[in-house]
Design a protein around this motif. Structure first.
Motif, PDB file in Angstrom:
ATOM      1  N   VAL A  32       0.846  -1.206   0.000  1.00 41.67           N
ATOM      2  CA  VAL A  32       0.000   0.000   0.000  1.00 41.67           C
ATOM      3  C   VAL A  32       0.876   1.248   0.000  1.00 41.67           C
ATOM      4  O   VAL A  32       0.640   2.194  -0.773  1.00 41.67           O
ATOM      5  CB  VAL A  32      -0.946   0.013   1.226  1.00 41.67           C
ATOM      6  N   ASN A  33       1.895   1.248   0.845  1.00 40.71           N
ATOM      7  CA  ASN A  33       2.788   2.407   0.918  1.00 40.71           C
ATOM      8  C   ASN A  33       3.535   2.622  -0.399  1.00 40.71           C
ATOM      9  O   ASN A  33       3.702   3.766  -0.841  1.00 40.71           O
ATOM     10  CB  ASN A  33       3.779   2.248   2.064  1.00 40.71           C
ATOM     11  N   ALA A  34       3.971   1.547  -1.030  1.00 41.03           N
ATOM     12  CA  ALA A  34       4.679   1.665  -2.309  1.00 41.03           C
ATOM     13  C   ALA A  34       3.752   2.208  -3.397  1.00 41.03           C
ATOM     14  O   ALA A  34       4.163   3.053  -4.206  1.00 41.03           O
ATOM     15  CB  ALA A  34       5.253   0.306  -2.724  1.00 41.03           C
ATOM     16  N   ILE A  35       2.517   1.746  -3.425  1.00 39.97           N
ATOM     17  CA  ILE A  35       1.554   2.244  -4.416  1.00 39.97           C
ATOM     18  C   ILE A  35       1.251   3.714  -4.149  1.00 39.97           C
ATOM     19  O   ILE A  35       1.194   4.525  -5.079  1.00 39.97           O
ATOM     20  CB  ILE A  35       0.266   1.400  -4.411  1.00 39.97           C
ATOM     21  N   GLY A  36       1.079   4.078  -2.893  1.00 33.77           N
ATOM     22  CA  GLY A  36       0.834   5.475  -2.548  1.00 33.77           C
ATOM     23  C   GLY A  36       1.983   6.372  -2.955  1.00 33.77           C
ATOM     24  O   GLY A  36       1.781   7.468  -3.485  1.00 33.77           O
ATOM     25  N   ALA A  37       3.211   5.909  -2.736  1.00 36.95           N
ATOM     26  CA  ALA A  37       4.385   6.698  -3.115  1.00 36.95           C
ATOM     27  C   ALA A  37       4.476   6.852  -4.630  1.00 36.95           C
ATOM     28  O   ALA A  37       4.802   7.928  -5.132  1.00 36.95           O
ATOM     29  CB  ALA A  37       5.653   6.040  -2.578  1.00 36.95           C
ATOM     30  N   ALA A  38       4.166   5.792  -5.364  1.00 37.56           N
ATOM     31  CA  ALA A  38       4.252   5.838  -6.828  1.00 37.56           C
ATOM     32  C   ALA A  38       3.151   6.692  -7.442  1.00 37.56           C
ATOM     33  O   ALA A  38       3.371   7.385  -8.430  1.00 37.56           O
ATOM     34  CB  ALA A  38       4.188   4.421  -7.402  1.00 37.56           C
ATOM     35  N   SER A  39       1.957   6.641  -6.837  1.00 33.06           N
ATOM     36  CA  SER A  39       0.825   7.344  -7.431  1.00 33.06           C
ATOM     37  C   SER A  39       0.630   8.752  -6.874  1.00 33.06           C
ATOM     38  O   SER A  39      -0.049   9.572  -7.474  1.00 33.06           O
ATOM     39  CB  SER A  39      -0.468   6.547  -7.181  1.00 33.06           C
ATOM     40  N   GLY A  40       1.203   8.998  -5.692  1.00 38.63           N
ATOM     41  CA  GLY A  40       0.988  10.289  -5.052  1.00 38.63           C
ATOM     42  C   GLY A  40      -0.380  10.397  -4.405  1.00 38.63           C
ATOM     43  O   GLY A  40      -0.801  11.471  -3.988  1.00 38.63           O
ATOM     44  N   VAL A  41      -1.077   9.268  -4.308  1.00 37.39           N
ATOM     45  CA  VAL A  41      -2.420   9.235  -3.732  1.00 37.39           C
ATOM     46  C   VAL A  41      -2.381   8.400  -2.456  1.00 37.39           C
ATOM     47  O   VAL A  41      -1.891   7.276  -2.468  1.00 37.39           O
ATOM     48  CB  VAL A  41      -3.430   8.618  -4.725  1.00 37.39           C
ATOM     49  N   ARG A  42      -2.891   8.950  -1.393  1.00 38.24           N
ATOM     50  CA  ARG A  42      -2.973   8.198  -0.141  1.00 38.24           C
ATOM     51  C   ARG A  42      -4.202   7.289  -0.201  1.00 38.24           C
ATOM     52  O   ARG A  42      -5.334   7.763  -0.328  1.00 38.24           O
ATOM     53  CB  ARG A  42      -3.077   9.154   1.031  1.00 38.24           C
TER      54      ARG A  42
END
Length: 72
Positions: A32-42
């Protein structure tokens, strides 16, 4: 936000985890954290920091995993 929308921005380790776990319906905090970092979306998470995948995301990941295994 969908996994499909940010797929090209994901790091190799995150993509690999998703492809190796195509049946997952809930993502662990690290992914989840990696996806958030890549997308810029929390992403909205549960009390454990996990995120439930939509049916669309589940299908996208399963399709990608099949292609990666040469089954498509």
């Amino acid at each position: 936000m969908t996994v499909e929308a940010c797929w090209d921005s994901l790091g190799g380790e995150t993509r690999r985890w998703l492809l190796e776990n195509p049946g997952s319906v809930v993502l662990p905090r690290t992914v989840v954290n990696a996806i958030g970092a890549a997308s810029g979306v929390r992403l909205p998470v549960d009390p454990h920091g996990e995120y439930g995948l939509s049916a669309r995301d589940q299908k996208f990941i399963r399709d990608r995993a099949r292609r990666a295994q040469g089954k498509d």
